[in-house]
Design a protein around this motif. Structure first.
Motif, PDB file in Angstrom:
ATOM      1  N   ASP A  23       0.832  -1.200   0.000  1.00 19.30           N
ATOM      2  CA  ASP A  23       0.000   0.000   0.000  1.00 19.30           C
ATOM      3  C   ASP A  23       0.866   1.250   0.000  1.00 19.30           C
ATOM      4  OD1 ASP A  23      -2.590  -1.368   0.282  1.00 19.30           O
ATOM      5  OD2 ASP A  23      -1.803  -1.958   2.239  1.00 19.30           O
ATOM      6  N   CYS A  24       2.031   1.141   0.641  1.00 22.77           N
ATOM      7  CA  CYS A  24       2.918   2.296   0.754  1.00 22.77           C
ATOM      8  C   CYS A  24       4.366   1.823   0.858  1.00 22.77           C
ATOM      9  CB  CYS A  24       2.552   3.114   1.991  1.00 22.77           C
ATOM     10  SG  CYS A  24       3.578   4.597   2.223  1.00 22.77           S
ATOM     11  N   VAL A  25       5.247   2.557   0.208  1.00 16.02           N
ATOM     12  CA  VAL A  25       6.690   2.395   0.371  1.00 16.02           C
ATOM     13  C   VAL A  25       7.139   3.657   1.102  1.00 16.02           C
ATOM     14  CG1 VAL A  25       8.906   2.277  -0.816  1.00 16.02           C
ATOM     15  CG2 VAL A  25       6.933   1.031  -1.744  1.00 16.02           C
ATOM     16  N   TYR A  26       7.638   3.502   2.327  1.00 12.83           N
ATOM     17  CA  TYR A  26       8.030   4.659   3.124  1.00 12.83           C
ATOM     18  C   TYR A  26       9.542   4.803   3.156  1.00 12.83           C
ATOM     19  CZ  TYR A  26       8.624   8.090   6.739  1.00 12.83           C
ATOM     20  OH  TYR A  26       9.002   9.225   7.399  1.00 12.83           O
ATOM     21  N   LEU A  27      10.028   5.992   2.845  1.00 12.46           N
ATOM     22  CA  LEU A  27      11.456   6.286   2.843  1.00 12.46           C
ATOM     23  C   LEU A  27      11.834   7.042   4.112  1.00 12.46           C
ATOM     24  CD1 LEU A  27      11.886   7.550  -0.848  1.00 12.46           C
ATOM     25  CD2 LEU A  27      11.782   5.202   0.024  1.00 12.46           C
ATOM     26  N   PHE A  28      12.609   6.388   4.972  1.00  9.91           N
ATOM     27  CA  PHE A  28      13.084   7.068   6.176  1.00  9.91           C
ATOM     28  C   PHE A  28      14.020   8.196   5.792  1.00  9.91           C
ATOM     29  CE2 PHE A  28      11.319   3.707   8.675  1.00  9.91           C
ATOM     30  CZ  PHE A  28      11.112   4.291   9.923  1.00  9.91           C
ATOM     31  N   GLY A  29      13.840   9.353   6.395  1.00  6.76           N
ATOM     32  CA  GLY A  29      14.682  10.509   6.137  1.00  6.76           C
ATOM     33  C   GLY A  29      16.126  10.229   6.530  1.00  6.76           C
ATOM     34  N   GLU A  30      17.034  10.710   5.719  1.00  9.38           N
ATOM     35  CA  GLU A  30      18.467  10.505   5.957  1.00  9.38           C
ATOM     36  C   GLU A  30      19.235  11.758   5.599  1.00  9.38           C
ATOM     37  OE1 GLU A  30      19.956   7.990   7.368  1.00  9.38           O
ATOM     38  OE2 GLU A  30      18.168   6.727   7.464  1.00  9.38           O
ATOM     39  N   THR A  31      20.478  11.814   6.040  1.00 12.15           N
ATOM     40  CA  THR A  31      21.347  12.913   5.659  1.00 12.15           C
ATOM     41  C   THR A  31      21.699  12.796   4.183  1.00 12.15           C
ATOM     42  OG1 THR A  31      23.343  11.664   6.185  1.00 12.15           O
ATOM     43  CG2 THR A  31      22.383  12.995   7.968  1.00 12.15           C
ATOM     44  N   ALA A  52       1.299   1.382  -5.128  1.00 15.79           N
ATOM     45  CA  ALA A  52       1.740   1.898  -3.829  1.00 15.79           C
ATOM     46  C   ALA A  52       1.945   3.403  -3.850  1.00 15.79           C
ATOM     47  CB  ALA A  52       3.039   1.204  -3.404  1.00 15.79           C
ATOM     48  N   LYS A  53       1.649   4.015  -2.712  1.00 15.27           N
ATOM     49  CA  LYS A  53       2.014   5.403  -2.468  1.00 15.27           C
ATOM     50  C   LYS A  53       3.488   5.410  -2.077  1.00 15.27           C
ATOM     51  CE  LYS A  53      -2.107   7.313  -2.646  1.00 15.27           C
ATOM     52  NZ  LYS A  53      -2.439   8.121  -3.794  1.00 15.27           N
ATOM     53  N   LEU A  54       4.132   6.556  -2.218  1.00 14.09           N
ATOM     54  CA  LEU A  54       5.504   6.720  -1.763  1.00 14.09           C
ATOM     55  C   LEU A  54       5.480   7.699  -0.599  1.00 14.09           C
ATOM     56  CD1 LEU A  54       8.530   6.092  -2.209  1.00 14.09           C
ATOM     57  CD2 LEU A  54       8.627   8.166  -3.577  1.00 14.09           C
ATOM     58  N   GLY A  55       5.679   7.173   0.599  1.00 11.80           N
ATOM     59  CA  GLY A  55       5.655   8.003   1.792  1.00 11.80           C
ATOM     60  C   GLY A  55       7.009   8.638   2.057  1.00 11.80           C
ATOM     61  N   ILE A  56       6.989   9.945   2.288  1.00 13.25           N
ATOM     62  CA  ILE A  56       8.207  10.690   2.605  1.00 13.25           C
ATOM     63  C   ILE A  56       7.901  11.562   3.821  1.00 13.25           C
ATOM     64  CG2 ILE A  56       9.848  12.430   1.813  1.00 13.25           C
ATOM     65  CD1 ILE A  56       9.392  11.524  -1.010  1.00 13.25           C
ATOM     66  N   CYS A  57       8.866  11.655   4.712  1.00 13.17           N
ATOM     67  CA  CYS A  57       8.712  12.491   5.903  1.00 13.17           C
ATOM     68  C   CYS A  57       8.336  13.912   5.489  1.00 13.17           C
ATOM     69  CB  CYS A  57      10.001  12.486   6.708  1.00 13.17           C
ATOM     70  SG  CYS A  57       9.858  13.380   8.264  1.00 13.17           S
ATOM     71  N   PRO A  96      11.054  14.631  17.491  1.00 14.16           N
ATOM     72  CA  PRO A  96      11.540  14.621  16.123  1.00 14.16           C
ATOM     73  C   PRO A  96      12.767  15.505  15.993  1.00 14.16           C
ATOM     74  CG  PRO A  96       9.507  15.899  16.264  1.00 14.16           C
ATOM     75  CD  PRO A  96       9.863  15.436  17.648  1.00 14.16           C
ATOM     76  N   PRO A  97      13.629  15.354  15.043  1.00 16.66           N
ATOM     77  CA  PRO A  97      13.607  14.234  14.103  1.00 16.66           C
ATOM     78  C   PRO A  97      14.247  13.001  14.731  1.00 16.66           C
ATOM     79  CG  PRO A  97      15.436  15.673  13.580  1.00 16.66           C
ATOM     80  CD  PRO A  97      14.723  16.282  14.765  1.00 16.66           C
ATOM     81  N   SER A  98      13.602  11.883  14.547  1.00 21.95           N
ATOM     82  CA  SER A  98      14.139  10.633  15.066  1.00 21.95           C
ATOM     83  C   SER A  98      13.488   9.472  14.332  1.00 21.95           C
ATOM     84  CB  SER A  98      13.887  10.496  16.566  1.00 21.95           C
ATOM     85  OG  SER A  98      12.512  10.313  16.824  1.00 21.95           O
ATOM     86  N   THR A  99      14.139   8.332  14.405  1.00 17.46           N
ATOM     87  CA  THR A  99      13.573   7.120  13.823  1.00 17.46           C
ATOM     88  C   THR A  99      12.238   6.810  14.491  1.00 17.46           C
ATOM     89  OG1 THR A  99      15.796   6.284  13.380  1.00 17.46           O
ATOM     90  CG2 THR A  99      14.018   4.668  13.364  1.00 17.46           C
ATOM     91  N   SER A 100      12.175   6.970  15.807  1.00 23.73           N
ATOM     92  CA  SER A 100      10.934   6.681  16.544  1.00 23.73           C
ATOM     93  C   SER A 100       9.786   7.575  16.085  1.00 23.73           C
ATOM     94  CB  SER A 100      11.158   6.860  18.044  1.00 23.73           C
ATOM     95  OG  SER A 100      12.064   5.914  18.517  1.00 23.73           O
ATOM     96  N   ALA A 101      10.057   8.864  15.907  1.00 22.10           N
ATOM     97  CA  ALA A 101       9.002   9.794  15.483  1.00 22.10           C
ATOM     98  C   ALA A 101       8.510   9.461  14.080  1.00 22.10           C
ATOM     99  CB  ALA A 101       9.512  11.233  15.545  1.00 22.10           C
ATOM    100  N   GLU A 102       9.433   9.135  13.181  1.00 18.34           N
ATOM    101  CA  GLU A 102       9.020   8.761  11.820  1.00 18.34           C
ATOM    102  C   GLU A 102       8.235   7.451  11.829  1.00 18.34           C
ATOM    103  OE1 GLU A 102      11.350   9.402   8.160  1.00 18.34           O
ATOM    104  OE2 GLU A 102      12.970   9.913   9.575  1.00 18.34           O
ATOM    105  N   ALA A 103       8.726   6.465  12.587  1.00 23.20           N
ATOM    106  CA  ALA A 103       8.058   5.158  12.648  1.00 23.20           C
ATOM    107  C   ALA A 103       6.637   5.306  13.195  1.00 23.20           C
ATOM    108  CB  ALA A 103       8.871   4.189  13.497  1.00 23.20           C
ATOM    109  N   THR A 133      11.805  -0.576  14.822  1.00 24.28           N
ATOM    110  CA  THR A 133      11.090   0.550  15.427  1.00 24.28           C
ATOM    111  C   THR A 133       9.686   0.675  14.858  1.00 24.28           C
ATOM    112  OG1 THR A 133      13.202   1.690  15.722  1.00 24.28           O
ATOM    113  CG2 THR A 133      11.230   3.019  15.955  1.00 24.28           C
ATOM    114  N   THR A 134       9.541   0.471  13.559  1.00 23.00           N
ATOM    115  CA  THR A 134       8.226   0.562  12.928  1.00 23.00           C
ATOM    116  C   THR A 134       7.342  -0.605  13.350  1.00 23.00           C
ATOM    117  OG1 THR A 134       9.231   1.675  11.038  1.00 23.00           O
ATOM    118  CG2 THR A 134       7.014   0.813  10.726  1.00 23.00           C
TER     119      THR A 134
END
Length: 136
Positions: A23-31, A52-57, A96-103, A133-134
């Motif tokens: 349903d969605c491909v989510y890209l975790f934010g990175e440097t 699929a949607k493409l989820g971006i932070c 935020p920003p953190s892996t936990s907040a994005e998840a 985390t997700t």
């Protein structure tokens, strides 16, 4: 030479099995230094999962992550369909920003949208943490 439809050769957090649909491909934010594998993986998975949607932070006030607008331009340069991009807000009740907040943000969005299959994408060194985390 690798077939363009094949996912990039990399370690997946749950082995190399992908769902039959997403349903969605989510890209975790990175440097900027770590974003290429995420963006390349996201474009590849969009081609594999045409519904699929493409989820971006969803932020354009980045600290280290360059933001949704910058990533949308990168997705387009790589041949991805930017009409499928969906901004997903991190959970602001976490730090935020953190892996936990994005998840937490992607889980809340998945519940709201009634998604059953979400693929999360992160650079190889971050994949297991992003997945665990997700999933938790």
């Amino acid at each position: 030479m690798r077939n363009k439809q094949e996912p990039p050769k990399r370690e997946y957090a749950v082995g190399d099995m992908l769902p039959k649909k997403a349903d969605c491909v989510y890209l975790f934010g990175e440097t900027k230094e770590n974003e290429n594998s995420v963006l390349d993986g996201g474009v590849c998975l969009l081609k594999m999962f045409p519904q699929a949607k493409l989820g971006i932070c969803e932020t354009d006030t980045p600290l280290l992550y360059r933001g949704m607008s910058a990533w949308a331009k990168e997705i387009k340069k790589r041949g991805g369909d930017t009409r499928r991009i969906m901004g997903i807000s991190p959970a602001h009740d976490l730090f935020p920003p953190s892996t936990s907040a994005e998840a937490a943000g992607i889980v809340r969005k998945a519940i709201q949208e009634k998604w059953k299959d979400v693929i999360v994408v992160a650079p190889p060194f971050h994949e297991k943490r992003a997945f665990i985390t997700t999933a938790s």
